[in-house]
Motif scaffolding. Structure first.
Motif, PDB file in Angstrom:
ATOM      1  N   LEU A  60       0.809  -1.217   0.000  1.00 28.10           N
ATOM      2  CA  LEU A  60       0.000   0.000   0.000  1.00 28.10           C
ATOM      3  C   LEU A  60       0.844   1.270   0.000  1.00 28.10           C
ATOM      4  N   GLY A  61       1.888   1.307   0.813  1.00 21.51           N
ATOM      5  CA  GLY A  61       2.733   2.492   0.883  1.00 21.51           C
ATOM      6  C   GLY A  61       3.849   2.439  -0.135  1.00 21.51           C
ATOM      7  N   LEU A  62       3.722   3.220  -1.207  1.00 26.32           N
ATOM      8  CA  LEU A  62       4.677   3.171  -2.316  1.00 26.32           C
ATOM      9  C   LEU A  62       5.279   4.551  -2.555  1.00 26.32           C
ATOM     10  N   PRO A  63       6.444   4.618  -3.201  1.00 28.62           N
ATOM     11  CA  PRO A  63       7.102   5.911  -3.411  1.00 28.62           C
ATOM     12  C   PRO A  63       6.268   6.904  -4.204  1.00 28.62           C
ATOM     13  N   ASP A  64       5.415   6.401  -5.094  1.00 30.01           N
ATOM     14  CA  ASP A  64       4.660   7.309  -5.963  1.00 30.01           C
ATOM     15  C   ASP A  64       3.151   7.218  -5.756  1.00 30.01           C
ATOM     16  N   GLY A  65       2.729   6.787  -4.585  1.00 28.67           N
ATOM     17  CA  GLY A  65       1.302   6.778  -4.316  1.00 28.67           C
ATOM     18  C   GLY A  65       0.863   5.599  -3.475  1.00 28.67           C
ATOM     19  N   SER A  66      -0.425   5.321  -3.509  1.00 33.50           N
ATOM     20  CA  SER A  66      -1.012   4.234  -2.722  1.00 33.50           C
ATOM     21  C   SER A  66      -1.330   3.035  -3.615  1.00 33.50           C
ATOM     22  N   GLY A  67      -1.068   1.843  -3.091  1.00 29.66           N
ATOM     23  CA  GLY A  67      -1.404   0.631  -3.825  1.00 29.66           C
ATOM     24  C   GLY A  67      -2.889   0.486  -4.064  1.00 29.66           C
ATOM     25  N   VAL A  68      -3.707   1.223  -3.301  1.00 32.57           N
ATOM     26  CA  VAL A  68      -5.155   1.184  -3.498  1.00 32.57           C
ATOM     27  C   VAL A  68      -5.514   1.585  -4.929  1.00 32.57           C
ATOM     28  N   ASP A  69      -4.732   2.496  -5.508  1.00 33.36           N
ATOM     29  CA  ASP A  69      -5.000   2.931  -6.877  1.00 33.36           C
ATOM     30  C   ASP A  69      -4.840   1.779  -7.863  1.00 33.36           C
ATOM     31  N   LEU A  70      -3.817   0.945  -7.655  1.00 30.26           N
ATOM     32  CA  LEU A  70      -3.626  -0.208  -8.543  1.00 30.26           C
ATOM     33  C   LEU A  70      -4.692  -1.262  -8.285  1.00 30.26           C
ATOM     34  N   ILE A  71      -5.076  -1.431  -7.026  1.00 27.68           N
ATOM     35  CA  ILE A  71      -6.142  -2.387  -6.704  1.00 27.68           C
ATOM     36  C   ILE A  71      -7.405  -2.032  -7.470  1.00 27.68           C
ATOM     37  N   ARG A  72      -7.727  -0.761  -7.477  1.00 25.91           N
ATOM     38  CA  ARG A  72      -8.931  -0.302  -8.181  1.00 25.91           C
ATOM     39  C   ARG A  72      -8.813  -0.589  -9.686  1.00 25.91           C
ATOM     40  N   GLN A  73      -7.630  -0.346 -10.248  1.00 31.25           N
ATOM     41  CA  GLN A  73      -7.404  -0.584 -11.669  1.00 31.25           C
ATOM     42  C   GLN A  73      -7.498  -2.067 -12.000  1.00 31.25           C
ATOM     43  N   LEU A  74      -6.898  -2.911 -11.167  1.00 27.28           N
ATOM     44  CA  LEU A  74      -6.945  -4.356 -11.397  1.00 27.28           C
ATOM     45  C   LEU A  74      -8.374  -4.885 -11.286  1.00 27.28           C
ATOM     46  N   ALA A  75      -9.095  -4.410 -10.290  1.00 27.87           N
ATOM     47  CA  ALA A  75     -10.472  -4.878 -10.093  1.00 27.87           C
ATOM     48  C   ALA A  75     -11.352  -4.522 -11.283  1.00 27.87           C
ATOM     49  N   GLY A 171     -11.759   5.453  -0.983  1.00 25.51           N
ATOM     50  CA  GLY A 171     -10.310   5.451  -0.867  1.00 25.51           C
ATOM     51  C   GLY A 171      -9.596   6.630  -1.494  1.00 25.51           C
ATOM     52  N   CYS A 172     -10.317   7.632  -1.968  1.00 25.49           N
ATOM     53  CA  CYS A 172      -9.668   8.779  -2.607  1.00 25.49           C
ATOM     54  C   CYS A 172      -8.914   9.614  -1.579  1.00 25.49           C
ATOM     55  N   ARG A 173      -7.700  10.003  -1.945  1.00 26.05           N
ATOM     56  CA  ARG A 173      -6.896  10.881  -1.102  1.00 26.05           C
ATOM     57  C   ARG A 173      -7.131  12.338  -1.501  1.00 26.05           C
ATOM     58  N   LEU A 174      -6.581  13.244  -0.677  1.00 25.70           N
ATOM     59  CA  LEU A 174      -6.846  14.658  -0.879  1.00 25.70           C
ATOM     60  C   LEU A 174      -6.513  15.153  -2.287  1.00 25.70           C
ATOM     61  N   PRO A 175      -5.328  14.823  -2.853  1.00 27.61           N
ATOM     62  CA  PRO A 175      -5.028  15.305  -4.211  1.00 27.61           C
ATOM     63  C   PRO A 175      -6.025  14.797  -5.252  1.00 27.61           C
ATOM     64  N   GLU A 176      -6.444  13.529  -5.107  1.00 25.58           N
ATOM     65  CA  GLU A 176      -7.398  12.962  -6.064  1.00 25.58           C
ATOM     66  C   GLU A 176      -8.777  13.596  -5.897  1.00 25.58           C
ATOM     67  N   LEU A 177      -9.148  13.886  -4.649  1.00 29.27           N
ATOM     68  CA  LEU A 177     -10.422  14.563  -4.407  1.00 29.27           C
ATOM     69  C   LEU A 177     -10.444  15.925  -5.092  1.00 29.27           C
ATOM     70  N   ALA A 178      -9.342  16.677  -4.929  1.00 26.73           N
ATOM     71  CA  ALA A 178      -9.269  18.011  -5.535  1.00 26.73           C
ATOM     72  C   ALA A 178      -9.363  17.922  -7.049  1.00 26.73           C
ATOM     73  N   GLU A 179      -8.696  16.917  -7.627  1.00 21.31           N
ATOM     74  CA  GLU A 179      -8.702  16.766  -9.085  1.00 21.31           C
ATOM     75  C   GLU A 179     -10.083  16.373  -9.593  1.00 21.31           C
ATOM     76  N   ARG A 180     -10.702  15.414  -8.936  1.00 16.67           N
ATOM     77  CA  ARG A 180     -12.016  14.943  -9.383  1.00 16.67           C
ATOM     78  C   ARG A 180     -13.091  16.019  -9.259  1.00 16.67           C
ATOM     79  N   LEU A 181     -13.020  16.765  -8.177  1.00 13.50           N
ATOM     80  CA  LEU A 181     -14.059  17.766  -7.923  1.00 13.50           C
ATOM     81  C   LEU A 181     -13.731  19.121  -8.525  1.00 13.50           C
TER      82      LEU A 181
END
Length: 220
Positions: A60-75, A171-181
């Motif tokens: 989950l804790g990666l240098p360039d973000g959260s593994g949750v993002d890849l989980i969502r993509q794989l699912a 699972g959205c983080r603050l930067p993703e929330l700002a971008e989406r909204l």
């Protein structure tokens, strides 16, 4: 998954741990082809190059973000892939967003190798790969009696705050929330503070559970 996985993706930024997980998979599933990635970007390049994993171990804790993002993509794009989180984080703030994003298992890397390997083998038997501590945490969470929601509670949230709460629960983080909204991070932060105050909560994990309780998202 009823047949042994033929291809696995290991997303882990620590080389020694990645090598250990790869060896564990090769021992438990003879003939499996394991591809390792140390960052989200590298894992995504593997998928874009045509890799279609049967099994993915995702930190989950990666240098360039959260593994949750890849989980969502794989699912979404690889529904046949068994997605298992392998992490040191056993807290709600990591557990529930990962499961809601599509992870089918959650294993703590600090447990003995034989226990971790046995949990992975359980995938073939249809057993959810969960570390004992995680299974106990889930049981506690879902056995807790939900407190009734006052009729006015949902009305206290503005339409934008409800939207933020739903995204946080996914699972959205603050930067993703700002971008989406399409709003500033400062504005997102203000919305989160208001949500926490109105719902009397203190963490993103509680926010996710509140979204389910209030009927804004489906429960897991």
């Amino acid at each position: 998954m009823n047949t042994p996985p033929g291809h696995a993706l290991v997303l882990e930024d620590l080389p020694d741990v990645a090598a250990w997980l790869a060896r564990l998979l090769e021992q438990r599933f003879p003939g499996i082809q394991v591809v390792r990635a140390g960052t989200l970007a590298e894992a995504r390049r593997q998928l874009e190059a045509g890799m279609s994993p049967d099994l993915a171990l995702v930190d989950l804790g990666l240098p360039d973000g959260s593994g949750v993002d890849l989980i969502r993509q794989l699912a979404q794009h690889h529904p046949g892939c068994a997605i298992v989180v392998t992490t040191l984080f056993g807290d709600d703030a990591h557990l529930f967003p990962a499961l809601r994003a599509g992870a089918q298992g959650y294993l703590l890397k600090d447990q003995p190798a034989d226990r971790l390997g046995a949990a992975l083998e359980g995938i073939l038997r249809g057993e959810p790969p969960l570390s004992p501590a995680i299974a106990q945490r889930l049981l506690r969470a879902f056995n807790e009696a939900p407190r009734p929601a006052p009729p006015h509670e949902l009305e206290t949230l503005t339409a934008r705050e409800r939207e933020v709460l739903v995204l946080v629960s996914k699972g959205c983080r603050l930067p993703e929330l700002a971008e989406r909204l399409q709003i500033s991070r400062h504005t997102v932060s203000d919305h989160l503070k208001n949500i926490y105050r109105k719902l009397n909560i203190n963490s993103r994990a509680e926010a996710a559970l509140e979204a389910v309780r209030l009927g804004l998202v489906a429960g897991t």
